[in-house]
Write a protein that holds these residues in place. Structure first.
Motif, PDB file in Angstrom:
ATOM      1  N   ALA A  38      82.630 150.800 -69.075  1.00 55.82           N
ATOM      2  CA  ALA A  38      81.303 150.576 -69.670  1.00 55.82           C
ATOM      3  C   ALA A  38      81.129 151.511 -70.868  1.00 55.82           C
ATOM      4  CB  ALA A  38      80.220 150.827 -68.624  1.00 55.82           C
ATOM      5  N   PRO A  39      80.433 151.108 -71.918  1.00 62.00           N
ATOM      6  CA  PRO A  39      79.666 149.855 -72.062  1.00 62.00           C
ATOM      7  C   PRO A  39      80.458 148.681 -72.624  1.00 62.00           C
ATOM      8  CG  PRO A  39      79.258 151.256 -73.937  1.00 62.00           C
ATOM      9  CD  PRO A  39      80.185 152.032 -73.048  1.00 62.00           C
ATOM     10  N   GLU A  40      81.685 148.923 -73.091  1.00 60.11           N
ATOM     11  CA  GLU A  40      82.405 147.832 -73.755  1.00 60.11           C
ATOM     12  C   GLU A  40      82.768 146.702 -72.792  1.00 60.11           C
ATOM     13  OE1 GLU A  40      85.460 151.231 -73.149  1.00 60.11           O
ATOM     14  OE2 GLU A  40      83.386 150.992 -73.833  1.00 60.11           O
ATOM     15  N   LYS A  41      82.894 147.010 -71.485  1.00 56.04           N
ATOM     16  CA  LYS A  41      83.233 145.944 -70.555  1.00 56.04           C
ATOM     17  C   LYS A  41      82.100 144.929 -70.429  1.00 56.04           C
ATOM     18  CE  LYS A  41      81.702 147.990 -66.146  1.00 56.04           C
ATOM     19  NZ  LYS A  41      82.156 148.409 -64.794  1.00 56.04           N
ATOM     20  N   CYS A  42      80.869 145.376 -70.626  1.00 61.59           N
ATOM     21  CA  CYS A  42      79.730 144.452 -70.588  1.00 61.59           C
ATOM     22  C   CYS A  42      79.793 143.491 -71.771  1.00 61.59           C
ATOM     23  CB  CYS A  42      78.417 145.236 -70.599  1.00 61.59           C
ATOM     24  SG  CYS A  42      78.282 146.477 -69.287  1.00 61.59           S
ATOM     25  N   LEU A  43      80.062 144.052 -72.943  1.00 61.74           N
ATOM     26  CA  LEU A  43      80.187 143.232 -74.148  1.00 61.74           C
ATOM     27  C   LEU A  43      81.383 142.292 -74.044  1.00 61.74           C
ATOM     28  CD1 LEU A  43      79.175 142.780 -77.099  1.00 61.74           C
ATOM     29  CD2 LEU A  43      80.790 144.543 -77.799  1.00 61.74           C
ATOM     30  N   PHE A  44      82.498 142.827 -73.584  1.00 57.83           N
ATOM     31  CA  PHE A  44      83.731 142.047 -73.444  1.00 57.83           C
ATOM     32  C   PHE A  44      83.530 140.867 -72.504  1.00 57.83           C
ATOM     33  CE2 PHE A  44      87.978 141.357 -71.556  1.00 57.83           C
ATOM     34  CZ  PHE A  44      88.759 141.245 -72.701  1.00 57.83           C
ATOM     35  N   GLY A  45      82.923 141.130 -71.346  1.00 64.00           N
ATOM     36  CA  GLY A  45      82.715 140.075 -70.354  1.00 64.00           C
ATOM     37  C   GLY A  45      81.766 138.997 -70.834  1.00 64.00           C
ATOM     38  N   ALA A  46      80.641 139.411 -71.418  1.00 67.22           N
ATOM     39  CA  ALA A  46      79.646 138.432 -71.873  1.00 67.22           C
ATOM     40  C   ALA A  46      80.208 137.549 -72.980  1.00 67.22           C
ATOM     41  CB  ALA A  46      78.389 139.159 -72.355  1.00 67.22           C
ATOM     42  N   MET A  47      80.896 138.148 -73.940  1.00 65.21           N
ATOM     43  CA  MET A  47      81.407 137.376 -75.071  1.00 65.21           C
ATOM     44  C   MET A  47      82.562 136.468 -74.666  1.00 65.21           C
ATOM     45  SD  MET A  47      81.121 139.982 -78.334  1.00 65.21           S
ATOM     46  CE  MET A  47      81.362 138.638 -79.510  1.00 65.21           C
ATOM     47  N   LEU A  48      83.410 136.919 -73.750  1.00 67.55           N
ATOM     48  CA  LEU A  48      84.519 136.067 -73.321  1.00 67.55           C
ATOM     49  C   LEU A  48      84.036 134.903 -72.461  1.00 67.55           C
ATOM     50  CD1 LEU A  48      87.756 138.077 -72.502  1.00 67.55           C
ATOM     51  CD2 LEU A  48      87.137 136.792 -74.535  1.00 67.55           C
ATOM     52  N   ASN A  49      82.957 135.083 -71.720  1.00 65.89           N
ATOM     53  CA  ASN A  49      82.393 133.958 -70.970  1.00 65.89           C
ATOM     54  C   ASN A  49      81.915 132.863 -71.915  1.00 65.89           C
ATOM     55  OD1 ASN A  49      82.749 134.751 -68.255  1.00 65.89           O
ATOM     56  ND2 ASN A  49      80.994 136.121 -68.368  1.00 65.89           N
ATOM     57  N   ILE A  50      81.263 133.268 -73.003  1.00 61.49           N
ATOM     58  CA  ILE A  50      80.834 132.290 -74.005  1.00 61.49           C
ATOM     59  C   ILE A  50      82.052 131.656 -74.678  1.00 61.49           C
ATOM     60  CG2 ILE A  50      79.573 132.003 -76.183  1.00 61.49           C
ATOM     61  CD1 ILE A  50      77.727 134.256 -75.276  1.00 61.49           C
ATOM     62  N   ALA A  51      83.082 132.465 -74.926  1.00 58.98           N
ATOM     63  CA  ALA A  51      84.312 131.937 -75.521  1.00 58.98           C
ATOM     64  C   ALA A  51      84.948 130.887 -74.608  1.00 58.98           C
ATOM     65  CB  ALA A  51      85.298 133.075 -75.780  1.00 58.98           C
ATOM     66  N   ALA A  52      84.889 131.112 -73.291  1.00 57.92           N
ATOM     67  CA  ALA A  52      85.455 130.139 -72.352  1.00 57.92           C
ATOM     68  C   ALA A  52      84.708 128.805 -72.430  1.00 57.92           C
ATOM     69  CB  ALA A  52      85.392 130.693 -70.929  1.00 57.92           C
ATOM     70  N   VAL A  53      83.384 128.872 -72.594  1.00 58.07           N
ATOM     71  CA  VAL A  53      82.590 127.642 -72.732  1.00 58.07           C
ATOM     72  C   VAL A  53      82.954 126.914 -74.025  1.00 58.07           C
ATOM     73  CG1 VAL A  53      80.250 126.727 -72.990  1.00 58.07           C
ATOM     74  CG2 VAL A  53      80.697 128.548 -71.342  1.00 58.07           C
ATOM     75  N   LEU A  54      83.063 127.660 -75.127  1.00 55.87           N
ATOM     76  CA  LEU A  54      83.461 127.054 -76.403  1.00 55.87           C
ATOM     77  C   LEU A  54      84.854 126.435 -76.305  1.00 55.87           C
ATOM     78  CD1 LEU A  54      82.227 129.786 -78.939  1.00 55.87           C
ATOM     79  CD2 LEU A  54      81.288 127.479 -78.640  1.00 55.87           C
ATOM     80  N   CYS A  55      85.729 127.093 -75.570  1.00 57.96           N
ATOM     81  CA  CYS A  55      87.100 126.582 -75.416  1.00 57.96           C
ATOM     82  C   CYS A  55      87.107 125.277 -74.620  1.00 57.96           C
ATOM     83  CB  CYS A  55      87.960 127.635 -74.723  1.00 57.96           C
ATOM     84  SG  CYS A  55      89.730 127.270 -74.765  1.00 57.96           S
ATOM     85  N   ILE A  56      86.314 125.203 -73.553  1.00 54.17           N
ATOM     86  CA  ILE A  56      86.220 123.969 -72.771  1.00 54.17           C
ATOM     87  C   ILE A  56      85.682 122.832 -73.636  1.00 54.17           C
ATOM     88  CG2 ILE A  56      84.964 122.849 -70.886  1.00 54.17           C
ATOM     89  CD1 ILE A  56      85.209 125.415 -69.299  1.00 54.17           C
ATOM     90  N   ALA A  57      84.652 123.138 -74.434  1.00 55.55           N
ATOM     91  CA  ALA A  57      84.086 122.111 -75.319  1.00 55.55           C
ATOM     92  C   ALA A  57      85.124 121.618 -76.317  1.00 55.55           C
ATOM     93  CB  ALA A  57      82.866 122.680 -76.051  1.00 55.55           C
ATOM     94  N   THR A  58      85.906 122.538 -76.889  1.00 54.99           N
ATOM     95  CA  THR A  58      86.943 122.170 -77.851  1.00 54.99           C
ATOM     96  C   THR A  58      88.016 121.315 -77.201  1.00 54.99           C
ATOM     97  OG1 THR A  58      86.559 124.224 -79.082  1.00 54.99           O
ATOM     98  CG2 THR A  58      88.633 123.077 -79.491  1.00 54.99           C
ATOM     99  N   ILE A  59      88.450 121.711 -76.018  1.00 57.13           N
ATOM    100  CA  ILE A  59      89.492 120.972 -75.299  1.00 57.13           C
ATOM    101  C   ILE A  59      89.001 119.583 -74.914  1.00 57.13           C
ATOM    102  CG2 ILE A  59      90.721 120.909 -73.087  1.00 57.13           C
ATOM    103  CD1 ILE A  59      90.945 124.008 -73.392  1.00 57.13           C
ATOM    104  N   TYR A  60      87.730 119.470 -74.524  1.00 54.06           N
ATOM    105  CA  TYR A  60      87.179 118.168 -74.144  1.00 54.06           C
ATOM    106  C   TYR A  60      87.085 117.235 -75.353  1.00 54.06           C
ATOM    107  CZ  TYR A  60      83.964 114.599 -72.454  1.00 54.06           C
ATOM    108  OH  TYR A  60      83.390 113.399 -72.133  1.00 54.06           O
ATOM    109  N   VAL A  61      86.630 117.758 -76.479  1.00 56.97           N
ATOM    110  CA  VAL A  61      86.540 116.936 -77.688  1.00 56.97           C
ATOM    111  C   VAL A  61      87.926 116.445 -78.096  1.00 56.97           C
ATOM    112  CG1 VAL A  61      85.978 116.942 -80.153  1.00 56.97           C
ATOM    113  CG2 VAL A  61      84.407 117.977 -78.515  1.00 56.97           C
ATOM    114  N   ARG A  62      88.914 117.332 -78.017  1.00 59.30           N
ATOM    115  CA  ARG A  62      90.289 116.932 -78.326  1.00 59.30           C
ATOM    116  C   ARG A  62      90.751 115.821 -77.384  1.00 59.30           C
ATOM    117  NH1 ARG A  62      94.297 115.979 -81.868  1.00 59.30           N
ATOM    118  NH2 ARG A  62      96.349 116.182 -80.899  1.00 59.30           N
ATOM    119  N   TYR A  63      90.424 115.948 -76.111  1.00 63.47           N
ATOM    120  CA  TYR A  63      90.781 114.923 -75.130  1.00 63.47           C
ATOM    121  C   TYR A  63      90.145 113.576 -75.487  1.00 63.47           C
ATOM    122  CZ  TYR A  63      90.301 112.208 -70.835  1.00 63.47           C
ATOM    123  OH  TYR A  63      90.295 111.189 -69.907  1.00 63.47           O
ATOM    124  N   LYS A  64      88.861 113.576 -75.813  1.00 67.68           N
ATOM    125  CA  LYS A  64      88.162 112.346 -76.157  1.00 67.68           C
ATOM    126  C   LYS A  64      88.715 111.733 -77.445  1.00 67.68           C
ATOM    127  CE  LYS A  64      85.109 110.755 -74.328  1.00 67.68           C
ATOM    128  NZ  LYS A  64      85.064 109.713 -73.279  1.00 67.68           N
TER     129      LYS A  64
END
Length: 266
Positions: free
Chosen positions: A50-76
């Motif tokens: 801490a405190p960087e682990k809080c920032l790291f975790g929050a931002m990577l969770n959002i990155a995972a959502v963006l990655c899923i959206a990107t992968i889904y669009v590519r699939y479609k």
């Protein structure tokens, strides 16, 4: 119209920029607070304390959502371009599953620090890198199958080079990490955040971390190749209503509502 306003091209751009920012901000914070050494730490080491682990975790969770959206669009997109090619359909579905599993691993890495739950953290890292690498190779094969009818050969060759780069980095990281944690260089290495050149296994540690960063950069480069493809696609969301109220009454036909999802039509 700017290039990032065309289709859904902002999605892979946002994914790479946001994930890079997560690494950079957590790295700068960890270095400033002397929690890690400046020279090539593990990526996850920048988000361990801490405190960087809080920032790291929050931002990577959002990155995972963006990655899923990107992968889904590519699939479609691939599904729409090649609706009757059996091999492409199977590879496309496999790519979707591999990509989602990789994003799940990324979320696990973000939320389970290696000094707290090492087994969970390593499992997430293995899931992220292994499934992510396979996803890149599947998409490269799809690019080969789709050229030259759907797109040119240049895209295939760029993705092939990035996939090979990823594979070499993954192999180097796997070999050096296995040797480093074999027990010959001490125990509790997973708790170690500071390394000195005199330490046993220092060279192997540096090769492993360099390979990890290199592998991440290959992922970034691969997703950036989607920008031009995503300029040619947009998605819509359709709401199908079965009545004019929410009471338990017999359904009556009404007009459906269609709304743009994230982008305007090209």
């Amino acid at each position: 119209m700017w290039w990032f306003q065309q289709g859904l091209s902002f999605l892979p751009s946002a994914l790479v920029i946001w994930t890079s920012a997560a690494f950079i901000f957590s790295y700068i914070t960890a270095i400033t607070l002397h929690h890690i050494d400046p020279a090539l730490p593990y990526i996850s080491d920048t988000g361990t304390v801490a405190p960087e682990k809080c920032l790291f975790g929050a931002m990577l969770n959002i990155a995972a959502v963006l990655c899923i959206a990107t992968i889904y669009v590519r699939y479609k997109q691939v599904h729409a371009l090649s609706p009757e090619e059996n091999l492409i359909i199977k590879l496309n579905k496999a790519g979707l599953v591999l990509g989602i599993l990789s994003c799940l691993g990324l979320s696990v890495v973000a939320n389970f620090q290696k000094t707290a739950l090492f087994a969970a953290h390593v499992s997430g890292a293995v899931l992220t890198f292994s499934m992510g690498s396979l996803y890149m190779f599947v998409q490269t094969i799809l690019s080969y199958q789709m050229q030259p009818k759907i797109h040119g050969k240049q895209v295939f060759w760029i993705r092939l080079l990035l996939a090979i780069w990823c594979g070499v980095s993954a192999f180097s990281m796997l070999i050096c990490s296995s040797i480093l944690h074999s027990g010959s260089f001490g125990t509790d290495l997973e708790q170690k955040l500071h390394w000195n050149p005199e330490d046993k296994g220092y060279v192997l540690h540096m090769i492993t971390t360099a390979a990890e960063w290199s592998m991440s950069f290959s992922f970034f480069g691969f997703f950036l190749t989607y920008i031009r493809d995503f300029q040619k696609i947009s998605l819509r969301v359709e709401a199908n209503l079965h009545g004019l109220t929410l009471y338990d009454t017999a359904p009556c036909p009404i007009n459906n509502e269609r709304t743009r999802l994230l982008s305007r039509d090209i």
